[in-house]
Design a protein around this motif. Structure first.
Motif, short mmCIF file in Angstrom:
data_model
loop_
_atom_site.label_atom_id
_atom_site.label_comp_id
_atom_site.label_asym_id
_atom_site.label_seq_id
_atom_site.Cartn_x
_atom_site.Cartn_y
_atom_site.Cartn_z
N CYS A 55 0.57 -1.39 0.08
CA CYS A 55 0.03 -0.28 0.01
C CYS A 55 0.79 1.50 -0.15
O CYS A 55 2.39 1.22 0.09
N PRO A 56 0.37 2.33 -0.40
CA PRO A 56 1.32 3.40 -0.98
C PRO A 56 1.77 4.09 0.81
O PRO A 56 2.98 4.36 1.16
N THR A 57 1.32 4.15 1.95
CA THR A 57 1.95 4.44 2.72
C THR A 57 1.70 3.63 4.05
O THR A 57 2.11 3.56 5.35
N GLY A 58 1.72 2.26 3.68
CA GLY A 58 2.40 0.19 4.26
C GLY A 58 1.06 0.62 5.46
O GLY A 58 1.46 -0.24 6.38
N GLU A 59 0.21 0.54 5.46
CA GLU A 59 -0.96 0.08 6.13
C GLU A 59 -1.31 -1.84 6.15
O GLU A 59 -1.73 -1.96 6.82
N ASP A 60 -0.26 -2.10 5.14
CA ASP A 60 -0.48 -3.85 5.13
C ASP A 60 0.49 -3.85 5.61
O ASP A 60 0.45 -5.41 5.72
N GLU A 61 1.01 -3.62 6.14
CA GLU A 61 2.14 -3.49 7.02
C GLU A 61 2.52 -3.02 8.43
O GLU A 61 3.34 -3.09 9.01
N ASP A 62 1.44 -3.02 8.74
CA ASP A 62 1.27 -1.83 10.19
C ASP A 62 0.84 -3.33 11.10
O ASP A 62 0.11 -4.08 11.13
N ARG A 63 2.33 -2.59 12.29
CA ARG A 63 2.39 -3.61 13.21
C ARG A 63 1.83 -4.01 13.67
O ARG A 63 1.25 -5.66 14.04
N GLN A 64 0.66 -3.31 14.36
CA GLN A 64 -0.75 -3.62 14.78
C GLN A 64 -0.98 -4.69 14.89
O GLN A 64 -2.48 -5.14 14.66
N ASN A 65 -1.86 -4.05 13.34
CA ASN A 65 -2.73 -4.71 12.57
C ASN A 65 -2.37 -6.07 12.16
O ASN A 65 -3.55 -7.43 11.99
N CYS A 66 -1.19 -6.29 11.24
CA CYS A 66 -0.31 -7.51 11.50
C CYS A 66 -0.16 -8.80 12.44
O CYS A 66 -0.52 -10.07 12.66
N MET A 67 -0.48 -7.78 13.72
CA MET A 67 -0.79 -8.49 14.97
C MET A 67 -2.00 -9.43 15.07
O MET A 67 -1.77 -10.95 14.68
N PHE A 68 -2.60 -8.46 15.12
CA PHE A 68 -3.97 -9.49 14.81
C PHE A 68 -5.03 -10.11 13.44
O PHE A 68 -5.05 -10.92 13.83
N TYR A 69 -4.14 -10.06 12.74
CA TYR A 69 -4.60 -10.38 11.49
C TYR A 69 -3.79 -11.87 11.12
O TYR A 69 -3.23 -12.90 10.78
N LYS A 70 -2.70 -11.69 12.09
CA LYS A 70 -1.94 -13.03 12.12
C LYS A 70 -2.20 -14.30 13.13
O LYS A 70 -2.42 -15.47 13.12
N THR A 71 -2.72 -13.61 13.68
CA THR A 71 -3.72 -14.26 14.79
C THR A 71 -4.96 -15.61 14.21
O THR A 71 -5.42 -16.42 14.72
N VAL A 72 -5.47 -13.84 13.44
CA VAL A 72 -6.81 -15.13 12.80
C VAL A 72 -6.72 -15.73 11.55
O VAL A 72 -7.25 -16.83 11.33
N SER A 73 -5.71 -15.01 10.74
CA SER A 73 -5.18 -15.73 9.55
C SER A 73 -5.01 -17.23 9.85
O SER A 73 -5.18 -18.12 8.91
N GLU A 74 -3.65 -18.05 10.56
CA GLU A 74 -3.33 -18.93 11.04
C GLU A 74 -4.06 -19.59 11.93
O GLU A 74 -3.99 -21.27 12.14
N LYS A 75 -5.91 -19.80 12.00
CA LYS A 75 -6.34 -20.62 12.45
C LYS A 75 -6.85 -20.60 11.58
O LYS A 75 -6.96 -20.50 10.18
#
Length: 53
Positions: free
Chosen positions: A30-50
């Motif tokens: 994403c232009p300003t890096g939202e797809d690598e936001d540390r807080q969002n990624c913590m949540f995303y990885k928790t959900v996506s690995e289930k």
């Protein structure tokens, strides 16, 4: 496959959609890096690995 809409436009004013498999992969898509936001990624990885199958 799911798509993620980047919340900010690029320098041309266009909004980009990226595939969900590139979210939190260590590369900014994403232009300003939202797809690598540390807080969002913590949540995303928790959900996506289930396993929902």
């Amino acid at each position: 496959m799911e798509r993620f809409a980047c919340p900010t436009p690029d320098h041309m004013g266009r909004y980009r959609c990226i595939d969900d498999h590139v979210l939190c992969d260590g590369f900014i898509d994403c232009p300003t890096g939202e797809d690598e936001d540390r807080q969002n990624c913590m949540f995303y990885k928790t959900v996506s690995e289930k396993n929902f199958g």
